[in-house]
Design a protein around this motif. Structure first.
Motif, PDB file in Angstrom:
ATOM      1  N   MET A 287       0.839  -1.213   0.000  1.00  0.00           N
ATOM      2  CA  MET A 287       0.000   0.000   0.000  1.00  0.00           C
ATOM      3  C   MET A 287       0.872   1.260   0.000  1.00  0.00           C
ATOM      4  O   MET A 287       0.886   2.023   0.967  1.00  0.00           O
ATOM      5  CB  MET A 287      -0.960  -0.056   1.190  1.00  0.00           C
ATOM      6  N   PHE A 288       1.572   1.477  -1.112  1.00  0.00           N
ATOM      7  CA  PHE A 288       2.444   2.639  -1.264  1.00  0.00           C
ATOM      8  C   PHE A 288       1.631   3.920  -1.101  1.00  0.00           C
ATOM      9  O   PHE A 288       0.555   4.058  -1.644  1.00  0.00           O
ATOM     10  CB  PHE A 288       3.114   2.641  -2.635  1.00  0.00           C
ATOM     11  N   GLY A 289       2.143   4.855  -0.334  1.00  0.00           N
ATOM     12  CA  GLY A 289       1.490   6.144  -0.167  1.00  0.00           C
ATOM     13  C   GLY A 289       0.265   6.127   0.729  1.00  0.00           C
ATOM     14  O   GLY A 289      -0.457   7.109   0.796  1.00  0.00           O
ATOM     15  N   CYS A 290       0.030   5.032   1.420  1.00  0.00           N
ATOM     16  CA  CYS A 290      -1.152   4.934   2.279  1.00  0.00           C
ATOM     17  C   CYS A 290      -1.023   5.890   3.466  1.00  0.00           C
ATOM     18  O   CYS A 290      -0.025   5.887   4.186  1.00  0.00           O
ATOM     19  CB  CYS A 290      -1.314   3.506   2.787  1.00  0.00           C
ATOM     20  N   THR A 291      -2.033   6.720   3.651  1.00  0.00           N
ATOM     21  CA  THR A 291      -2.058   7.649   4.792  1.00  0.00           C
ATOM     22  C   THR A 291      -3.291   7.441   5.662  1.00  0.00           C
ATOM     23  O   THR A 291      -3.485   8.164   6.628  1.00  0.00           O
ATOM     24  CB  THR A 291      -2.036   9.110   4.294  1.00  0.00           C
ATOM     25  N   ASP A 292      -4.099   6.453   5.322  1.00  0.00           N
ATOM     26  CA  ASP A 292      -5.343   6.200   6.036  1.00  0.00           C
ATOM     27  C   ASP A 292      -5.305   4.810   6.681  1.00  0.00           C
ATOM     28  O   ASP A 292      -5.431   3.800   5.973  1.00  0.00           O
ATOM     29  CB  ASP A 292      -6.521   6.304   5.060  1.00  0.00           C
ATOM     30  N   PRO A 293      -5.134   4.749   7.999  1.00  0.00           N
ATOM     31  CA  PRO A 293      -5.094   3.441   8.671  1.00  0.00           C
ATOM     32  C   PRO A 293      -6.350   2.606   8.436  1.00  0.00           C
ATOM     33  O   PRO A 293      -6.276   1.379   8.369  1.00  0.00           O
ATOM     34  CB  PRO A 293      -4.943   3.802  10.147  1.00  0.00           C
ATOM     35  N   SER A 294      -7.503   3.239   8.260  1.00  0.00           N
ATOM     36  CA  SER A 294      -8.737   2.475   8.051  1.00  0.00           C
ATOM     37  C   SER A 294      -8.706   1.719   6.715  1.00  0.00           C
ATOM     38  O   SER A 294      -9.331   0.670   6.583  1.00  0.00           O
ATOM     39  CB  SER A 294      -9.960   3.377   8.141  1.00  0.00           C
ATOM     40  N   ALA A 295      -7.973   2.224   5.735  1.00  0.00           N
ATOM     41  CA  ALA A 295      -7.832   1.513   4.458  1.00  0.00           C
ATOM     42  C   ALA A 295      -7.088   0.196   4.668  1.00  0.00           C
ATOM     43  O   ALA A 295      -7.430  -0.832   4.079  1.00  0.00           O
ATOM     44  CB  ALA A 295      -7.093   2.384   3.442  1.00  0.00           C
ATOM     45  N   VAL A 296      -6.078   0.212   5.531  1.00  0.00           N
ATOM     46  CA  VAL A 296      -5.327  -1.007   5.842  1.00  0.00           C
ATOM     47  C   VAL A 296      -6.231  -1.989   6.575  1.00  0.00           C
ATOM     48  O   VAL A 296      -6.251  -3.188   6.261  1.00  0.00           O
ATOM     49  CB  VAL A 296      -4.068  -0.683   6.684  1.00  0.00           C
ATOM     50  N   LEU A 297      -7.016  -1.497   7.525  1.00  0.00           N
ATOM     51  CA  LEU A 297      -7.920  -2.369   8.277  1.00  0.00           C
ATOM     52  C   LEU A 297      -8.968  -2.989   7.359  1.00  0.00           C
ATOM     53  O   LEU A 297      -9.334  -4.154   7.528  1.00  0.00           O
ATOM     54  CB  LEU A 297      -8.570  -1.599   9.419  1.00  0.00           C
ATOM     55  N   ARG A 298      -9.444  -2.248   6.365  1.00  0.00           N
ATOM     56  CA  ARG A 298     -10.398  -2.801   5.398  1.00  0.00           C
ATOM     57  C   ARG A 298      -9.761  -3.913   4.574  1.00  0.00           C
ATOM     58  O   ARG A 298     -10.381  -4.941   4.298  1.00  0.00           O
ATOM     59  CB  ARG A 298     -10.934  -1.706   4.479  1.00  0.00           C
ATOM     60  N   GLU A 299      -8.512  -3.715   4.182  1.00  0.00           N
ATOM     61  CA  GLU A 299      -7.812  -4.754   3.410  1.00  0.00           C
ATOM     62  C   GLU A 299      -7.575  -6.000   4.263  1.00  0.00           C
ATOM     63  O   GLU A 299      -7.686  -7.122   3.772  1.00  0.00           O
ATOM     64  CB  GLU A 299      -6.499  -4.227   2.849  1.00  0.00           C
ATOM     65  N   ILE A 300      -7.240  -5.811   5.538  1.00  0.00           N
ATOM     66  CA  ILE A 300      -7.073  -6.960   6.442  1.00  0.00           C
ATOM     67  C   ILE A 300      -8.382  -7.743   6.504  1.00  0.00           C
ATOM     68  O   ILE A 300      -8.404  -8.975   6.383  1.00  0.00           O
ATOM     69  CB  ILE A 300      -6.639  -6.506   7.848  1.00  0.00           C
ATOM     70  N   SER A 301      -9.477  -7.038   6.677  1.00  0.00           N
ATOM     71  CA  SER A 301     -10.794  -7.671   6.751  1.00  0.00           C
ATOM     72  C   SER A 301     -11.129  -8.409   5.456  1.00  0.00           C
ATOM     73  O   SER A 301     -11.622  -9.541   5.481  1.00  0.00           O
ATOM     74  CB  SER A 301     -11.846  -6.608   7.055  1.00  0.00           C
ATOM     75  N   SER A 302     -10.851  -7.802   4.320  1.00  0.00           N
ATOM     76  CA  SER A 302     -11.110  -8.439   3.022  1.00  0.00           C
ATOM     77  C   SER A 302     -10.290  -9.700   2.840  1.00  0.00           C
ATOM     78  O   SER A 302     -10.796 -10.727   2.377  1.00  0.00           O
ATOM     79  CB  SER A 302     -10.802  -7.462   1.877  1.00  0.00           C
ATOM     80  N   CYS A 303      -9.032  -9.641   3.199  1.00  0.00           N
ATOM     81  CA  CYS A 303      -8.154 -10.801   3.080  1.00  0.00           C
ATOM     82  C   CYS A 303      -8.619 -11.925   4.010  1.00  0.00           C
ATOM     83  O   CYS A 303      -8.654 -13.092   3.625  1.00  0.00           O
ATOM     84  CB  CYS A 303      -6.711 -10.401   3.378  1.00  0.00           C
ATOM     85  N   ASN A 304      -8.983 -11.569   5.237  1.00  0.00           N
ATOM     86  CA  ASN A 304      -9.469 -12.571   6.192  1.00  0.00           C
ATOM     87  C   ASN A 304     -10.738 -13.247   5.676  1.00  0.00           C
ATOM     88  O   ASN A 304     -10.910 -14.455   5.844  1.00  0.00           O
ATOM     89  CB  ASN A 304      -9.732 -11.934   7.554  1.00  0.00           C
ATOM     90  N   ARG A 305     -11.646 -12.474   5.076  1.00  0.00           N
ATOM     91  CA  ARG A 305     -12.883 -13.055   4.528  1.00  0.00           C
ATOM     92  C   ARG A 305     -12.584 -13.948   3.321  1.00  0.00           C
ATOM     93  O   ARG A 305     -13.186 -15.002   3.149  1.00  0.00           O
ATOM     94  CB  ARG A 305     -13.856 -11.954   4.119  1.00  0.00           C
ATOM     95  N   ALA A 306     -11.663 -13.531   2.484  1.00  0.00           N
ATOM     96  CA  ALA A 306     -11.330 -14.296   1.280  1.00  0.00           C
ATOM     97  C   ALA A 306     -10.593 -15.594   1.609  1.00  0.00           C
ATOM     98  O   ALA A 306     -10.765 -16.601   0.914  1.00  0.00           O
ATOM     99  CB  ALA A 306     -10.491 -13.443   0.337  1.00  0.00           C
ATOM    100  N   PHE A 307      -9.786 -15.578   2.682  1.00  0.00           N
ATOM    101  CA  PHE A 307      -8.986 -16.742   3.039  1.00  0.00           C
ATOM    102  C   PHE A 307      -9.141 -17.047   4.534  1.00  0.00           C
ATOM    103  O   PHE A 307      -8.201 -16.864   5.322  1.00  0.00           O
ATOM    104  CB  PHE A 307      -7.509 -16.508   2.701  1.00  0.00           C
ATOM    105  N   PRO A 308     -10.323 -17.532   4.949  1.00  0.00           N
ATOM    106  CA  PRO A 308     -10.565 -17.757   6.382  1.00  0.00           C
ATOM    107  C   PRO A 308      -9.717 -18.876   6.986  1.00  0.00           C
ATOM    108  O   PRO A 308      -9.508 -18.912   8.200  1.00  0.00           O
ATOM    109  CB  PRO A 308     -12.058 -18.101   6.445  1.00  0.00           C
ATOM    110  N   LYS A 309      -9.184 -19.762   6.157  1.00  0.00           N
ATOM    111  CA  LYS A 309      -8.382 -20.876   6.663  1.00  0.00           C
ATOM    112  C   LYS A 309      -6.882 -20.640   6.479  1.00  0.00           C
ATOM    113  O   LYS A 309      -6.083 -21.557   6.562  1.00  0.00           O
ATOM    114  CB  LYS A 309      -8.794 -22.173   5.978  1.00  0.00           C
ATOM    115  N   ALA A 310      -6.517 -19.407   6.226  1.00  0.00           N
ATOM    116  CA  ALA A 310      -5.107 -19.070   5.994  1.00  0.00           C
ATOM    117  C   ALA A 310      -4.559 -18.223   7.135  1.00  0.00           C
ATOM    118  O   ALA A 310      -5.306 -17.571   7.861  1.00  0.00           O
ATOM    119  CB  ALA A 310      -4.958 -18.302   4.688  1.00  0.00           C
ATOM    120  N   TYR A 311      -3.245 -18.263   7.267  1.00  0.00           N
ATOM    121  CA  TYR A 311      -2.555 -17.323   8.144  1.00  0.00           C
ATOM    122  C   TYR A 311      -2.437 -16.019   7.359  1.00  0.00           C
ATOM    123  O   TYR A 311      -2.142 -16.040   6.158  1.00  0.00           O
ATOM    124  CB  TYR A 311      -1.158 -17.811   8.495  1.00  0.00           C
TER     125      TYR A 311
END
Length: 165
Positions: free
Chosen positions: A104-128
């Motif tokens: 996430m080059f140039g990211c200045t919004d922590p909530s954008a990172v949290l949204r991506e974490i949530s999306s990744c967790n939903r897409a791969f619930p059985k993954a680390y």
């Protein structure tokens, strides 16, 4: 003058510290006790603790990046490595996980990172899933920690069970 300074230093009494006793020592539990990078010695991070870490990383200008791996590929191993004599010494497979999108080059919004974490967790619930962060000035990775461990993971030892004694 140096003799006076030496005597002044030597005249101070040494501070006494309590010596550890054998009963205060811990023995590491080697079975079922695999750990990952930063914060592995702590209990799993809560959503609020992850949020605070993301705030710190983004507010300091570090570049966040999400990675994920299934249980079989999450740990460094050499079981599936083909050896070619001395050329492959100290080589391990599984050092790298699959990247979730691009860093996430140039990211200045922590909530954008949290949204991506949530999306990744939903897409791969059985993954680390781990969050890494890079310092583009020093060109190094400065942080890496789990943000999701699969619910059915059996390779994790709770904090209160990590010591035999």
């Amino acid at each position: 003058m140096s003799a006076m300074m030496k005597s002044a230093v030597c005249s101070k009494a040494a501070v006494r510290v309590a010596q550890p006793t054998a009963s205060s020592m811990m023995v590491w539990q080697p079975m079922n006790n695999k750990q990952f990078e930063t914060f592995s010695y702590l209990p799993p991070l809560t959503d609020m603790e992850i949020s605070r870490q993301v705030d710190y990383l983004v507010n300091n200008g570090y570049i966040p990046c999400l990675e994920f791996a299934d249980e079989k590929q999450a740990y460094v191993s050499s079981e599936s490595c083909i050896r070619f004599g001395s050329q492959a010494a100290n080589y391990y497979d599984n050092r790298y996980w699959t990247m979730w999108k691009l860093p996430m080059f140039g990211c200045t919004d922590p909530s954008a990172v949290l949204r991506e974490i949530s999306s990744c967790n939903r897409a791969f619930p059985k993954a680390y899933v781990r969050l890494t962060a890079f310092d583009n000035q020093r060109q190094v990775q400065i942080a890496s920690f789990l943000v999701q461990r699969p619910a059915g993971a059996t390779d994790y030892c709770p904090v209160d069970k990590r010591s035999v004694v």
